[in-house]
Design a protein around this motif. Structure first.
Motif, mmCIF file in Angstrom:
data_model
loop_
_atom_site.group_PDB
_atom_site.id
_atom_site.type_symbol
_atom_site.label_atom_id
_atom_site.label_comp_id
_atom_site.label_asym_id
_atom_site.label_seq_id
_atom_site.Cartn_x
_atom_site.Cartn_y
_atom_site.Cartn_z
ATOM 1 N N UNK A 27 1.002 0.940 0.564
ATOM 2 C CA UNK A 27 -0.143 0.394 1.047
ATOM 3 C C UNK A 27 0.008 -0.533 2.458
ATOM 4 N N UNK A 28 0.942 -1.490 2.209
ATOM 5 C CA UNK A 28 1.241 -2.081 3.504
ATOM 6 C C UNK A 28 1.623 -1.384 4.605
ATOM 7 N N UNK A 29 2.567 -0.290 4.428
ATOM 8 C CA UNK A 29 2.910 0.689 5.631
ATOM 9 C C UNK A 29 1.791 1.327 6.103
ATOM 10 N N UNK A 30 0.781 1.830 5.108
ATOM 11 C CA UNK A 30 -0.443 2.523 5.387
ATOM 12 C C UNK A 30 -1.522 1.763 6.251
ATOM 13 N N UNK A 59 -2.913 10.784 15.119
ATOM 14 C CA UNK A 59 -2.172 11.259 14.262
ATOM 15 C C UNK A 59 -1.723 10.083 13.278
ATOM 16 N N UNK A 60 -1.324 8.985 14.273
ATOM 17 C CA UNK A 60 -0.943 7.778 13.229
ATOM 18 C C UNK A 60 -1.606 7.303 12.078
ATOM 19 N N UNK A 61 -3.332 7.484 12.480
ATOM 20 C CA UNK A 61 -4.172 7.169 11.490
ATOM 21 C C UNK A 61 -4.252 8.159 10.232
ATOM 22 N N UNK A 62 -3.898 9.406 10.806
ATOM 23 C CA UNK A 62 -3.741 10.258 9.510
ATOM 24 C C UNK A 62 -2.564 9.907 8.681
ATOM 25 N N UNK A 63 -1.387 9.548 9.226
ATOM 26 C CA UNK A 63 -0.209 9.028 8.466
ATOM 27 C C UNK A 63 -0.568 7.872 7.685
ATOM 28 N N UNK A 64 -1.359 6.975 8.341
ATOM 29 C CA UNK A 64 -1.625 5.650 7.571
ATOM 30 C C UNK A 64 -2.672 5.891 6.517
ATOM 31 N N UNK A 111 -0.481 7.346 3.698
ATOM 32 C CA UNK A 111 0.258 6.399 2.791
ATOM 33 C C UNK A 111 -0.697 5.324 1.890
ATOM 34 N N UNK A 112 -1.821 5.089 2.499
ATOM 35 C CA UNK A 112 -2.712 4.455 1.683
ATOM 36 C C UNK A 112 -3.225 5.169 0.529
ATOM 37 N N UNK A 113 -3.575 6.470 0.716
ATOM 38 C CA UNK A 113 -3.866 7.236 -0.447
ATOM 39 C C UNK A 113 -2.904 7.465 -1.481
ATOM 40 N N UNK A 114 -1.823 7.351 -1.322
ATOM 41 C CA UNK A 114 -0.783 7.423 -2.251
ATOM 42 C C UNK A 114 -0.487 6.107 -3.089
ATOM 43 N N UNK A 115 -0.823 4.900 -2.246
ATOM 44 C CA UNK A 115 -0.823 3.648 -3.125
ATOM 45 C C UNK A 115 -2.089 3.589 -3.940
ATOM 46 N N UNK A 134 -11.236 0.293 -2.725
ATOM 47 C CA UNK A 134 -10.517 0.294 -1.605
ATOM 48 C C UNK A 134 -10.423 1.525 -0.792
ATOM 49 N N UNK A 135 -10.154 2.617 -1.506
ATOM 50 C CA UNK A 135 -10.018 3.962 -1.092
ATOM 51 C C UNK A 135 -11.279 4.361 -0.425
ATOM 52 N N UNK A 136 -12.515 4.147 -1.268
ATOM 53 C CA UNK A 136 -13.786 4.485 -0.828
ATOM 54 C C UNK A 136 -14.120 3.800 0.303
ATOM 55 N N UNK A 137 -13.768 2.552 0.575
ATOM 56 C CA UNK A 137 -14.168 1.827 1.965
ATOM 57 C C UNK A 137 -13.308 2.214 3.173
#
Length: 464
Positions: free
Chosen positions: A171-174, A196-201, A204-208, A248-251
Motif C-alpha cells: 500500500x505504501x509503495x502504491x 503508466x506509473x499510476x497504473x503501477x500504483x 500495488x494498492x489493489x494487492x494491498x 479505500x479501494x472504492x475511493x
C-alpha cells in the motif's frame, strides 16, 4: 462555511474517541462495570449510526471539509452506515460471550476505533486520511483477532498480522507511485504526469486492499483466522473488517479522472480476480464439512461477486457503487450474524460440523429460521437483501456479459454448499433452545436482512 456542516463527522469522532478511552477506565473487573462499559459502547455505536442517518436525510453531503481532506458524499454515508450496522450485529453477539474475558474492555475500545478508522476512510479525499484510517482500523483488527488469548486465536492473529504488514508495504509503495504520477495528495486529480506509473500504483494498492478483503490469490490468512480464532472476534473481523479493504479501494478508483489505459487495466485486473475468487472459493467450500470452513471459503466467493462491481466501476460508477454498497451491506449483516450463530451452536452442540446442526429446526425454530434467512441472503434469494446486491452488481456489468454469465453460474453453484447447511437443521438431533447474546444477534441480523431487503430498491433511487 457553517460549522454545522462539520457535525456529521465531528459528533461521531468526539463520541467514539471519548467512549473508546472511557471503557478502559470504567471496567475494573466487576460485573456492573462491564455492563456500564458495554452499554456505553452500544450507545456510542447507535448514536453514531443515528447521526449518520439523520445527516443523510438532511442532505448534508456533496461538500468538503477540513481543507478538502474529507468529502462528504452519498457513497461515504452508505459505507459508514454499513459499518455501524454490522458493528451492532457483531456487538450484540458479544454481550455475554466475552463477559469472563480479562481483555473485554480492550475489545470494546478496539471495535470503536476500527469503526472510526473506516468512517474517516469512507469520507477520505486525501491519501494521508486513508493511511491514517487504515493504520487505526487494521491495527485494531489484528489485536481483536488475538484478544481471546487462547492458543488458536493467537496463532491465527500472528499470521494475520505478518501478512498484513506485507500488504501494508504494498500500500505504501502504491501510494508513493500514485502521488508521483498525479502530482498531488488529493484523491481527486484531473491530470497525470506519468500515466503508466499510476497504473503501477493502482496495481500495488489493489494487492494491498484485495489482501484485506480476502480475494484470491491473497486469501492465505483467511481460512486460519476464520476457523481458529474466537467466533465472536471473527463475527466482527469477517464482516466490518472487510470494509477496511473495500472502502479505500472504492475511493481510489472513483474520485480521480481515469485515463483510457487505467480503465482497461482496472477491468482486466478486477474481472480476472473476481472470476478466480468465485471459482476457487466455491470449489474449496464444496469440500468442507465444518460450517466455519464453509463460510470462510464462501466469503472468498462473496468477495468475487463484489469485485464484479469493481470491474466496471469506471465504466458505470453509479450503478456499480449501488451494487457494491448493497451487496457489502448484505454480506456484513449475514456474516456477522452467521459467525455468532456458530459461536452459539458450538456452545449448545459442542461442534460446528454439519452434524452439529441436526435437530435445530425442531429444538429452536427461531434460531433455525433466522440462520436460514442469512444463508439464503448469501445465496441471493429474493426478497432478502443479498438478492438485490447481486442483481445490482450483475446489472452494472452489462458491458461484460461473459462476466455476468460466470457470476450467475457461480451464484447457482454456491447452493451446493449452502443448501446442505439448511438440510442438516431438519434432520433428527438433540439441539435445545438456549438463550444467548449470539442467538439474539442472529435474529437481529435476519430481521435487518428482510427489512432492508424490502427497502433496497430505494438505494437505486438515492444513487439517481
Amino acid at each position: 462555511m457553517s460549522y454545522l456542516l462539520y457535525l456529521p463527522v465531528a459528533i461521531p469522532s468526539l463520541v467514539i474517541l471519548f467512549s473508546s478511552l472511557a471503557v478502559l477506565f470504567i471496567d475494573k473487573g466487576r460485573e456492573e462495570d462491564y455492563r456500564l462499559a458495554y452499554g456505553l459502547t452500544s450507545a456510542t455505536v447507535i448514536v453514531t449510526l443515528a447521526v449518520l442517518i439523520a445527516s443523510l436525510s438532511l442532505r448534508l453531503y456533496n461538500y468538503s471539509i477540513f481543507s478538502g481532506s474529507l468529502y462528504l458524499d452519498l457513497p461515504g454515508y452508505l459505507l459508514s452506515i454499513a459499518t455501524f450496522a454490522g458493528t451492532i450485529v457483531a456487538l450484540t453477539g458479544l454481550t455475554g460471550h466475552m463477559r469472563d474475558w480479562k481483555t473485554r474492555s480492550s475489545m470494546l475500545s478496539l471495535i470503536m476505533l476500527t469503526d472510526l478508522g473506516v468512517l474517516y476512510m469512507s469520507f477520505s479525499y486525501d491519501v494521508l486520511v486513508i493511511l491514517m484510517g487504515w493504520a487505526i482500523s487494521s491495527a485494531a483488527t489484528y489485536a481483536i483477532t488475538m484478544l481471546r488469548k487462547d492458543r488458536k486465536s493467537v496463532d491465527a492473529g500472528i499470521k494475520y498480522l505478518i501478512l498484513g504488514l506485507v500488504s501494508s508495504s504494498f500500500m505504501i509503495l502504491g501510494f508513493a507511485a500514485y502521488v508521483v504520477s498525479t502530482g498531488t495528495l488529493s484523491l481527486n486529480f484531473s491530470s497525470l504526469s506519468y500515466p503508466d506509473l499510476l497504473v503501477l500504483g493502482l496495481a500495488l494498492l489493489s494487492i494491498s486492499f484485495l489482501f484485506k478483503i480476502g480475494a484470491f490469490p491473497f486469501q492465505g490468512w483467511l481460512p486460519d483466522v476464520y476457523t481458529m480464532a474466537d467466533r465472536g472476534s471473527v463475527s466482527f473481523v469477517s464482516s466490518v473488517g472487510k470494509l477496511i479493504g473495500i472502502v479505500p479501494l472504492l475511493k481510489v478508483l472513483t474520485l480521480g479522472d481515469p485515463s483510457g489505459v487505467e480503465k482497461v487495466a482496472v477491468i482486466a485486473l478486477f474481472s480476472v480476480v473476481s472470476v478466480l475468487s468465485m471459482v476457487v472459493g466455491n470449489i474449496v467450500a464444496f469440500s468442507r464439512s465444518d460450517v466455519a470452513a464453509i463460510l470462510s471459503f464462501s466469503s472468498i466467493a462473496q468477495m468475487g461477486f463484489i469485485l464484479v462491481g469493481f470491474s466496471v466501476i469506471q465504466v458505470d460508477p453509479t450503478l456499480a457503487e449501488a451494487g457494491i454498497f448493497t451487496q457489502i451491506l448484505a454480506y456484513v449483516i449475514a456474516q456477522a450474524g452467521l459467525f455468532n450463530f456458530l459461536g452459539h451452536l458450538e456452545k449448545v452442540s459442542g461442534t460446528t460440523n454439519l452434524e452439529g446442526l441436526r435437530g435445530l429446526a425442531k429444538g429452536d425454530r427461531g434460531l433455525a429460521a433466522s440462520s436460514i434467512i442469512l444463508v439464503l441472503s448469501l445465496l441471493g434469494i429474493p426478497p432478502i437483501l443479498g438478492f438485490w446486491g447481486k442483481l445490482f452488481l450483475f446489472e452494472s456489468a452489462y458491458t461484460l456479459p461473459w462476466l455476468i454469465v460466470i457470476a450467475v453460474l457461480n451464484s447457482a453453484a454456491s447452493a451446493g454448499y449452502y443448501i446442505p447447511i439448511i438440510r442438516e437443521m431438519f434432520r433428527d438431533g438433540s439441539v435445545k433452545l438456549v438463550r444467548s447474546g449470539e442467538r439474539d444477534s442472529v435474529i437481529m441480523a435476519s430481521v435487518l436482512s428482510i427489512v432492508v431487503g424490502i427497502l433496497a430498491p430505494l438505494i437505486l433511487v438515492m444513487f439517481g
